[in-house]
Design a protein around this motif. Structure first.
Motif, mmCIF file in Angstrom:
data_model
loop_
_atom_site.group_PDB
_atom_site.id
_atom_site.type_symbol
_atom_site.label_atom_id
_atom_site.label_comp_id
_atom_site.label_asym_id
_atom_site.label_seq_id
_atom_site.Cartn_x
_atom_site.Cartn_y
_atom_site.Cartn_z
ATOM 1 N N GLU A 8 -2.863 -6.971 8.063
ATOM 2 C CA GLU A 8 -3.926 -6.322 7.178
ATOM 3 C C GLU A 8 -2.966 -5.709 6.107
ATOM 4 N N THR A 9 -3.193 -5.961 4.869
ATOM 5 C CA THR A 9 -2.541 -5.217 3.521
ATOM 6 C C THR A 9 -3.650 -4.382 3.119
ATOM 7 N N ARG A 10 -3.347 -2.962 2.701
ATOM 8 C CA ARG A 10 -4.352 -2.210 2.341
ATOM 9 C C ARG A 10 -3.521 -0.968 1.682
ATOM 10 N N MET A 11 -4.100 -0.074 0.915
ATOM 11 C CA MET A 11 -3.524 1.111 0.357
ATOM 12 C C MET A 11 -3.279 1.994 1.442
ATOM 13 N N PHE A 12 -2.216 2.947 1.356
ATOM 14 C CA PHE A 12 -1.938 3.665 2.481
ATOM 15 C C PHE A 12 -1.566 5.235 1.684
ATOM 16 N N ASP A 13 -2.361 6.294 2.452
ATOM 17 C CA ASP A 13 -1.921 7.415 2.173
ATOM 18 C C ASP A 13 -1.209 8.248 3.299
ATOM 19 N N TRP A 14 0.054 8.941 3.076
ATOM 20 C CA TRP A 14 0.798 9.775 4.096
ATOM 21 C C TRP A 14 -0.165 10.866 4.557
ATOM 22 N N ARG A 15 -0.976 11.277 3.713
ATOM 23 C CA ARG A 15 -1.558 12.588 4.095
ATOM 24 C C ARG A 15 -2.822 12.230 5.009
ATOM 25 N N LYS A 21 -0.621 1.370 14.336
ATOM 26 C CA LYS A 21 -0.130 0.892 15.684
ATOM 27 C C LYS A 21 1.251 0.621 15.604
ATOM 28 N N VAL A 22 1.949 0.417 16.769
ATOM 29 C CA VAL A 22 3.179 -0.042 16.919
ATOM 30 C C VAL A 22 3.367 -1.232 16.154
ATOM 31 N N GLY A 23 4.577 -1.311 15.325
ATOM 32 C CA GLY A 23 4.758 -2.648 14.618
ATOM 33 C C GLY A 23 4.272 -2.513 13.187
ATOM 34 N N ASP A 24 3.254 -1.614 12.711
ATOM 35 C CA ASP A 24 2.629 -1.643 11.369
ATOM 36 C C ASP A 24 3.692 -1.319 10.627
ATOM 37 N N GLU A 25 3.653 -1.948 9.145
ATOM 38 C CA GLU A 25 4.678 -1.763 8.412
ATOM 39 C C GLU A 25 4.221 -1.100 7.140
ATOM 40 N N ILE A 26 5.154 0.124 6.561
ATOM 41 C CA ILE A 26 4.701 0.462 5.365
ATOM 42 C C ILE A 26 5.708 0.558 4.411
#
Length: 188
Positions: A8-15, A21-26
């Protein structure tokens, strides 16, 4: 029984990271414009998927004082940290090393391999889920070449070396004054 793996590709917010999940890439852009990929290595542990250049563990041929006395520690927590965007910096939780705290750190031999092979110290560490798959121990430079990279563990039977991971993902060691790949981690 068949299985399917989706990405899955989605927008990401560190806050507000949501469930990771283990293996998720940011994918993140550093302050100098370079794009890097971070990967979830275990619950609350994030690290580089590849390498962020090269650096010496120390300016001299010594591992005296281990991680806490290393130039690499200073480099990560004074120079590299300045490359991280503000929202990521705000999300990082310090890690305790005795009485000291670091926001960025290298992985120990135990965190990578699940045991001491060449190293010393690392009491209380456990193997991170991501590194249980040996292929995840291989790190690549910006040209896509598999390269050697530093661990924070000093070599147990030698006063001039630190442990590292070779280009095949195996445990080894290298002189502290040499430059090797940098792959850091942090807690969120």
């Amino acid at each position: 029984m068949a299985t399917i793996t989706t990405k899955e590709t989605r927008m990401f917010d560190w806050r507000n990271p949501g469930v990771l999940k283990v293996g998720d890439e940011i994918t993140e852009t550093l302050e100098d414009g370079r794009e890097v990929v971070f990967v979830v290595m275990d619950y609350g542990v994030i690290g580089l998927k590849g390498l962020l250049g090269w650096h010496q563990m120390n300016k001299t041929w010594t591992n005296k004082g281990g991680w806490l006395a290393s130039d690499m520690r200073r480099y990560l927590n004074e120079e590299v940290i300045e490359l991280l965007p503000d929202d990521l910096l705000a999300a990082i939780k310090p890690r305790k090393f005795g009485d000291e705290e670091d926001r960025l750190w290298l992985f120990s031999e135990v965190e990578i391999f699940g045991e001491r092979i060449w190293g010393a110290g690392d009491e209380g560490d456990k193997q991170l889920e991501y590194f249980k798959n040996p292929i995840n121990r291989v790190k690549f430079d910006e040209d896509g070449d598999a390269k050697w990279w530093w661990e924070r563990s000093p070599r147990a039977s030698n006063s001039s070396s630190f442990c590292h991971v070779n280009g095949n993902g195996n445990a080894n060691y290298y002189g502290a004054r040499n430059s090797d790949g940098v792959c850091f981690g942090f807690y969120i």
